[in-house]
Scaffold this active site. Structure first.
Site, PDB file in Angstrom:
ATOM      1  N   ARG A  53       0.873  -1.169   0.000  1.00 35.15           N
ATOM      2  CA  ARG A  53       0.000   0.000   0.000  1.00 35.15           C
ATOM      3  C   ARG A  53       0.914   1.224   0.000  1.00 35.15           C
ATOM      4  O   ARG A  53       2.121   1.118   0.114  1.00 35.15           O
ATOM      5  CB  ARG A  53      -1.017  -0.011   1.137  1.00 35.15           C
ATOM      6  CG  ARG A  53      -0.743  -0.804   2.360  1.00 35.15           C
ATOM      7  CD  ARG A  53       0.288  -0.202   3.287  1.00 35.15           C
ATOM      8  NE  ARG A  53       0.051   1.222   3.461  1.00 35.15           N
ATOM      9  CZ  ARG A  53       0.970   2.118   3.672  1.00 35.15           C
ATOM     10  NH1 ARG A  53       2.244   1.770   3.728  1.00 35.15           N
ATOM     11  NH2 ARG A  53       0.699   3.387   3.811  1.00 35.15           N
ATOM     12  N   GLY A  54       0.280   2.413  -0.134  1.00 35.08           N
ATOM     13  CA  GLY A  54       1.084   3.619  -0.295  1.00 35.08           C
ATOM     14  C   GLY A  54       1.227   3.876  -1.781  1.00 35.08           C
ATOM     15  O   GLY A  54       1.563   2.964  -2.561  1.00 35.08           O
ATOM     16  N   ALA A  55       0.956   5.121  -2.180  1.00 33.78           N
ATOM     17  CA  ALA A  55       0.833   5.425  -3.606  1.00 33.78           C
ATOM     18  C   ALA A  55       2.041   4.967  -4.459  1.00 33.78           C
ATOM     19  O   ALA A  55       1.853   4.257  -5.461  1.00 33.78           O
ATOM     20  CB  ALA A  55       0.567   6.919  -3.775  1.00 33.78           C
ATOM     21  N   GLN A 203      -2.279   2.698   9.928  1.00 35.52           N
ATOM     22  CA  GLN A 203      -0.969   2.715   9.247  1.00 35.52           C
ATOM     23  C   GLN A 203       0.078   3.500  10.038  1.00 35.52           C
ATOM     24  O   GLN A 203       1.269   3.250   9.915  1.00 35.52           O
ATOM     25  CB  GLN A 203      -1.099   3.336   7.853  1.00 35.52           C
ATOM     26  CG  GLN A 203      -1.825   2.492   6.840  1.00 35.52           C
ATOM     27  CD  GLN A 203      -3.275   2.868   6.730  1.00 35.52           C
ATOM     28  OE1 GLN A 203      -3.904   3.276   7.707  1.00 35.52           O
ATOM     29  NE2 GLN A 203      -3.846   2.734   5.550  1.00 35.52           N
ATOM     30  N   ASP A 244      -1.795  10.857  -2.208  1.00 38.46           N
ATOM     31  CA  ASP A 244      -2.135   9.795  -3.159  1.00 38.46           C
ATOM     32  C   ASP A 244      -2.444  10.350  -4.541  1.00 38.46           C
ATOM     33  O   ASP A 244      -2.332   9.653  -5.549  1.00 38.46           O
ATOM     34  CB  ASP A 244      -3.325   8.995  -2.644  1.00 38.46           C
ATOM     35  CG  ASP A 244      -2.897   8.181  -1.439  1.00 38.46           C
ATOM     36  OD1 ASP A 244      -2.878   8.736  -0.330  1.00 38.46           O
ATOM     37  OD2 ASP A 244      -2.524   7.009  -1.621  1.00 38.46           O
ATOM     38  N   ASN A 254      -5.189  12.572   0.389  1.00 38.68           N
ATOM     39  CA  ASN A 254      -4.353  11.698   1.212  1.00 38.68           C
ATOM     40  C   ASN A 254      -5.272  10.945   2.175  1.00 38.68           C
ATOM     41  O   ASN A 254      -6.491  11.139   2.159  1.00 38.68           O
ATOM     42  CB  ASN A 254      -3.301  12.527   1.964  1.00 38.68           C
ATOM     43  CG  ASN A 254      -2.231  11.662   2.605  1.00 38.68           C
ATOM     44  OD1 ASN A 254      -1.663  10.779   1.941  1.00 38.68           O
ATOM     45  ND2 ASN A 254      -1.939  11.868   3.876  1.00 38.68           N
TER      46      ASN A 254
HETATM   47  O1  MRU Z   1      -4.469   3.274   2.030  1.00 40.35           O
HETATM   48  P1  MRU Z   1      -2.978   3.437   1.987  1.00 40.35           P
HETATM   49  O2  MRU Z   1      -2.273   2.853   3.157  1.00 40.35           O
HETATM   50  O3  MRU Z   1      -2.414   2.985   0.661  1.00 40.35           O
HETATM   51  O4  MRU Z   1      -2.808   5.014   2.055  1.00 40.35           O
HETATM   52  C1  MRU Z   1      -1.511   5.564   2.036  1.00 40.35           C
HETATM   53  C2  MRU Z   1      -1.487   7.032   2.192  1.00 40.35           C
HETATM   54  O5  MRU Z   1      -2.495   7.695   2.293  1.00 40.35           O
HETATM   55  C3  MRU Z   1      -0.158   7.668   2.114  1.00 40.35           C
HETATM   56  O6  MRU Z   1      -0.073   8.765   2.960  1.00 40.35           O
HETATM   57  C4  MRU Z   1       0.057   8.110   0.667  1.00 40.35           C
HETATM   58  O7  MRU Z   1      -0.105   7.015  -0.195  1.00 40.35           O
HETATM   59  C5  MRU Z   1       1.369   8.704   0.456  1.00 40.35           C
HETATM   60  S1  MRU Z   1       2.545   7.413   0.308  1.00 40.35           S
HETATM   61  C6  MRU Z   1       4.101   7.912   0.180  1.00 40.35           C
END
Ligand code: MRU
Length: 363
Positions: A53-55, A203, A244, A254
């Protein structure tokens, strides 16, 4: 970055040279498990269930997903099917679409027999570039922490608030919001991070705290509702979050709850920064209200998983039985609440002009 003193990335190729290995983030922080992706479907599932996960990491994983799909069928049809399937797994992070388009561009004009190798090469580049990009975000953002440190007494830490996990676990390495933090820590600047727990999937508590702890960065987990209070009391010098998807006017989507932190920061005069790479900018959107917001299962709100006193990792129900729940996974922070955007090209105002000053080729 390190886990128990050993350097890891979040994604790498297996010993066979083609399967894809990931750290299964649904098992952290209680268990360190490496999962192997061998098919397109493995990859889609890993993205959907948030094993990754994470963009930026979603993008890097999807790029490898196309490679795995092309190994079984390198036709145009299979390529487009794989891209459509992967793009549908998570709607908000635009890095997913960006990475898929990058791989498509790398292979579409090649004969079938050359496509697999070209896809793997582009996927590997996307991973390498992520690391270099994040290093630059760190170098650009550290100046903001250094400036805050100049107002401190010797040894007094700069207090930084962050939301969700925009750390190395959300990327291939280094992180976006955490890149300036790691850079400052490595330069010997005293700092302390307020880590929003980030309900419903925690997270912050599970991942950001885990990775900051692994690097010896002082931090404290706070409930999501505490940020405004800490800002009022002068206990937050600046906030840095990830994104994101950033619209061309600087509005930033985000993790849910980011907007509330930005509102509190605005009210209390705390500088609020958003850190992200170029692949998070959606130049096709004029503003953030058009960003699709993922709605996830109500079960994520109603059930929490944690470790019991005898060491088992178990889900528990936390809500009134039978009550419904709603689970919007992201929100949009309007550009007017953002002090600045930190990218690999520099720090700019959260506005169309600001972004164009860093990316003039988009004029
Ligand atoms: O749902 P997730 O855990 O994928 O969400 C992640 C986030 O919102 C992060 O802050 C975002 O992706 C930035 S990652 C460098």
């Amino acid at each position: 970055m390190n886990i128990n003193g050993k350097a890891y990335r979040t994604i790498w190729l297996g010993a066979d040279g083609w399967s894809v290995e990931i750290i299964d983030q649904t098992r952290l922080p209680h268990e360190f498990v490496v999962a192997t992706l061998r098919t397109l479907e493995d990859t889609g599932r890993a993205i959907k269930t948030m094993q990754v996960r994470g963009a930026p990491l979603i993008g890097a994983t999807a790029a490898y997903g196309v490679c795995l799909a092309l190994r079984t069928d390198a036709s145009d049809d299979a390529l487009e099917r794989a891209i459509r399937y992967l793009a549908a797994q998570r709607p908000t992070a635009v890095n997913l679409r960006w990475a898929l388009e990058e791989v498509r561009a790398a292979v579409r004009n090649l004969p079938r027999e050359a496509r697999v190798a070209a896809a793997y090469a582009r996927a590997a580049e996307i991973s390498e570039q992520d690391i270099e990009t994040n290093r630059q975000i760190g170098v650009n953002g550290v100046a903001l922490i250094e400036a805050a440190a100049r107002g401190k007494r010797p040894g007094e830490p700069v207090n930084i608030l962050t939301h969700c996990n925009a750390g190395w676990l959300a990327c291939v390495d280094r992180g976006t919001a955490t890149a300036p933090i790691y850079e400052a820590h490595e330069r010997g600047i005293a700092l302390h991070v307020w880590v929003d727990e980030t309900r419903p999937r925690n997270q912050g508590a599970a991942l950001t705290a885990f990775e900051l702890g692994g690097h010896g960065v002082p931090h404290t987990i706070i409930v999501d509702n505490a940020g405004g209070h800490l800002m009022q009391r002068g206990l937050v010098d600046l906030a840095i979050v990830g994104a994101d998807r950033v619209a061309s006017n600087g509005d930033a989507a985000n993790k849910i709850g980011t907007y509330l932190k930005a509102l509190a920061a605005h009210d209390t005069g705390v500088p609020f920064y958003v850190a992200f790479p170029h692949s998070t900018i959606d130049w096709t959107l004029d503003d953030g209200l058009a960003i699709p917001i993922e709605e996830r299962s109500a079960a994520e709100v109603l059930v929490m998983t944690g470790r019991t006193s005898d060491g088992r990792v178990e889900p528990v129900e936390i809500a009134a039985p039978g009550s419904p729940a709603r689970n919007d996974a992201f929100d949009v922070t309007p550009a007017r609440l953002i002090t600045g955007l930190i990218t690999e090209r520099g720090v700019c105002a959260a506005s169309r002009d600001g972004l164009l000053s860093l990316y003039p080729e988009r004029r």
